[in-house]
Design a protein around this motif. Structure first.
Motif, short mmCIF file in Angstrom:
data_model
loop_
_atom_site.label_atom_id
_atom_site.label_comp_id
_atom_site.label_asym_id
_atom_site.label_seq_id
_atom_site.Cartn_x
_atom_site.Cartn_y
_atom_site.Cartn_z
N ALA A 115 0.83 -1.21 0.00
CA ALA A 115 0.00 0.00 0.00
C ALA A 115 0.86 1.26 0.00
O ALA A 115 0.48 2.28 -0.59
CB ALA A 115 -0.93 -0.01 1.21
N GLU A 116 2.02 1.18 0.65
CA GLU A 116 2.95 2.31 0.65
C GLU A 116 3.54 2.53 -0.74
O GLU A 116 3.82 3.66 -1.15
CB GLU A 116 4.06 2.07 1.67
CG GLU A 116 4.92 3.28 1.96
CD GLU A 116 5.88 3.07 3.12
OE1 GLU A 116 6.84 3.85 3.23
OE2 GLU A 116 5.66 2.14 3.92
N LEU A 117 3.70 1.43 -1.49
CA LEU A 117 4.29 1.51 -2.83
C LEU A 117 3.32 2.11 -3.84
O LEU A 117 3.74 2.86 -4.73
CB LEU A 117 4.72 0.12 -3.31
CG LEU A 117 5.95 -0.48 -2.63
CD1 LEU A 117 6.07 -1.96 -2.97
CD2 LEU A 117 7.21 0.27 -3.06
N GLY A 118 2.03 1.76 -3.74
CA GLY A 118 1.08 2.27 -4.72
C GLY A 118 -0.28 1.61 -4.59
O GLY A 118 -0.42 0.54 -4.00
N SER A 119 -1.27 2.24 -5.21
CA SER A 119 -2.66 1.82 -5.02
C SER A 119 -2.94 0.43 -5.57
O SER A 119 -3.79 -0.30 -5.02
CB SER A 119 -3.59 2.83 -5.70
OG SER A 119 -3.43 4.12 -5.15
N ASP A 120 -2.29 0.03 -6.67
CA ASP A 120 -2.57 -1.26 -7.29
C ASP A 120 -1.68 -2.39 -6.77
O ASP A 120 -1.92 -3.55 -7.09
CB ASP A 120 -2.38 -1.18 -8.81
CG ASP A 120 -3.47 -0.37 -9.51
OD1 ASP A 120 -4.52 -0.13 -8.87
OD2 ASP A 120 -3.28 0.00 -10.67
N VAL A 121 -0.65 -2.06 -6.02
CA VAL A 121 0.34 -3.07 -5.64
C VAL A 121 -0.25 -4.15 -4.72
O VAL A 121 0.04 -5.33 -4.89
CB VAL A 121 1.59 -2.41 -5.01
CG1 VAL A 121 2.66 -3.46 -4.73
CG2 VAL A 121 2.15 -1.34 -5.95
N PRO A 122 -1.10 -3.79 -3.73
CA PRO A 122 -1.66 -4.87 -2.90
C PRO A 122 -2.40 -5.93 -3.71
O PRO A 122 -2.25 -7.13 -3.44
CB PRO A 122 -2.60 -4.11 -1.95
CG PRO A 122 -1.99 -2.76 -1.83
CD PRO A 122 -1.48 -2.46 -3.21
N PHE A 123 -3.18 -5.51 -4.72
CA PHE A 123 -3.89 -6.53 -5.49
C PHE A 123 -2.92 -7.39 -6.29
O PHE A 123 -3.16 -8.60 -6.47
CB PHE A 123 -4.92 -5.90 -6.43
CG PHE A 123 -5.62 -6.96 -7.24
CD1 PHE A 123 -6.54 -7.81 -6.64
CD2 PHE A 123 -5.32 -7.15 -8.58
CE1 PHE A 123 -7.16 -8.83 -7.36
CE2 PHE A 123 -5.92 -8.15 -9.31
CZ PHE A 123 -6.85 -9.00 -8.70
N SER A 124 -1.83 -6.82 -6.78
CA SER A 124 -0.85 -7.63 -7.51
C SER A 124 -0.31 -8.75 -6.63
O SER A 124 0.02 -9.84 -7.12
CB SER A 124 0.30 -6.75 -8.01
OG SER A 124 -0.15 -5.79 -8.94
N LEU A 125 -0.22 -8.49 -5.34
CA LEU A 125 0.26 -9.52 -4.41
C LEU A 125 -0.76 -10.64 -4.25
O LEU A 125 -0.41 -11.81 -4.30
CB LEU A 125 0.58 -8.90 -3.05
CG LEU A 125 1.20 -9.85 -2.02
CD1 LEU A 125 2.64 -10.19 -2.39
CD2 LEU A 125 1.15 -9.24 -0.62
N VAL A 126 -2.04 -10.30 -4.09
CA VAL A 126 -3.04 -11.31 -3.74
C VAL A 126 -3.72 -11.95 -4.95
O VAL A 126 -4.12 -13.11 -4.91
CB VAL A 126 -4.10 -10.75 -2.77
CG1 VAL A 126 -3.45 -10.21 -1.52
CG2 VAL A 126 -4.94 -9.66 -3.43
N GLY A 127 -3.89 -11.22 -6.04
CA GLY A 127 -4.48 -11.77 -7.25
C GLY A 127 -5.92 -12.21 -7.10
O GLY A 127 -6.64 -11.75 -6.20
N GLY A 128 -6.35 -13.10 -8.00
CA GLY A 128 -7.72 -13.57 -7.98
C GLY A 128 -8.68 -12.48 -8.41
O GLY A 128 -8.60 -11.93 -9.50
N ALA A 129 -9.61 -12.15 -7.53
CA ALA A 129 -10.56 -11.06 -7.75
C ALA A 129 -10.79 -10.36 -6.42
O ALA A 129 -10.86 -11.00 -5.37
CB ALA A 129 -11.88 -11.59 -8.30
N ALA A 130 -10.91 -9.05 -6.46
CA ALA A 130 -11.09 -8.30 -5.22
C ALA A 130 -11.72 -6.96 -5.53
O ALA A 130 -11.54 -6.40 -6.62
CB ALA A 130 -9.76 -8.10 -4.50
#
Length: 300
Positions: free
Chosen positions: A135-150
């Protein structure tokens, strides 16, 4: 023993819904951002080194920054700083996600490097700790970690996992050149001075849950699409080509300029990709599917 090299595979994303609210005092926008990870991947390999350095190969490698502005480098620095170590690592990115294409390729590299460095250094960070750094890196980065759908709320970094009841088939048309995400948001602000608070679409969430591609097609939306088309009018021709070739739905992917085409099945995707390639309205067309897993350490 900690490994001498770690490779992580990390996916691209498409925004099945990108609802954008008015600009906040901090310059960001509140979002209702329905992420789907798609099976186009970068791979990030880390090995010990005398200093932090980045290399990159792949079709768009020349466009990737190799200095500390790269999110992969920043990820290594942030993780190292939290554990009191030096970020002395060679990060190699094998890039297959389009660069500056609205598919979160840079964010993917940040998430991939973070997971890889955690494994290389044996820092044993929890997923919650990794997500904080993301989250500190950028808005889309957390989703890149978890994947799937969110569903991403806030500026997109607050994630709620979503159920997906089937496989969705996509074609992505890669444009020449990129679009600046900040520029697209500025154009959104100009075009939409009365933006309303963003809300996730119940119809879209239901379509994901049931795995119904026609229902999903009817619910796909991207509030940034008018801004992207304003800055790059030629994208309208790409979208129309895919529609005429049989895509169930067409949309600009994120802030663009990559365009996304939802198809009924793999055969339809082949047909749409062939039409896009022949039309000359894009640089290349990529066939893939969703959902896809998030950042994953690959076996040695």
């Amino acid at each position: 023993m900690t490994p001498r090299t770690v490779t992580v595979r990390v996916p691209a994303k498409v925004n099945a819904q990108l609802a954008v609210g008015p600009a906040r005092p901090d310059g960001f926008h509140d979002l209702a951002n329905v992420f789907l990870a798609v099976a186009l991947y970068d791979t990030v390999t880390v090995t010990p080194a005398d200093e932090l350095r980045i290399t990159c190969t792949g079709p768009d490698a020349a466009q990737v920054p190799l200095d500390r502005t790269n999110l992969a480098a920043r990820a290594a620095e942030l993780l190292a700083a939290r554990h009191g170590i030096e970020p002395n690592v060679h990060i190699h990115i094998d890039k297959d996600i389009p660069v500056a294409g609205g598919m979160a390729g840079g964010s993917a590299d940040g998430a991939g490097a973070l997971l890889a460095c955690d494994a290389l250094w044996g820092t044993d960070a929890s997923q919650s700790q990794l997500l904080d750094i993301c989250a500190e890196l950028g808005s889309d980065v957390p989703f890149s970690l978890v994947g799937g759908a969110a569903l991403g709320t806030g500026r997109g970094e607050k994630l709620t996992p979503l159920e997906v009841g089937g496989t969705f088939h996509w074609v992505f048309a890669v444009a020449d050149g990129g679009l600046s995400t900040p520029a697209v948001y500025r154009e959104f602000d100009r075009l939409t001075p009365d933006a309303s608070e963003p809300v996730a679409s119940p119809a879209l969430l239901d379509a994901l849950r049931t795995g119904d591609p026609k229902a999903l097609a009817a619910a796909l939306t991207n509030d940034l699409q008018p801004a992207a088309l304003s800055l790059r009018p030629s994208l309208a021709d790409t979208l129309e080509t895919g529609r005429q070739a049989g895509a169930l739905a067409t949309l600009v992917s994120g802030s663009g300029p990559t365009t996304a085409f939802l198809c009924a099945d793999p055969e339809s995707a082949q047909q749409v990709a062939a039409a896009l390639t022949a039309s000359g309205t894009c640089r290349t067309a990529r066939i893939t599917s969703s959902p896809a897993p998030g950042a994953t350490v690959l076996p040695v």
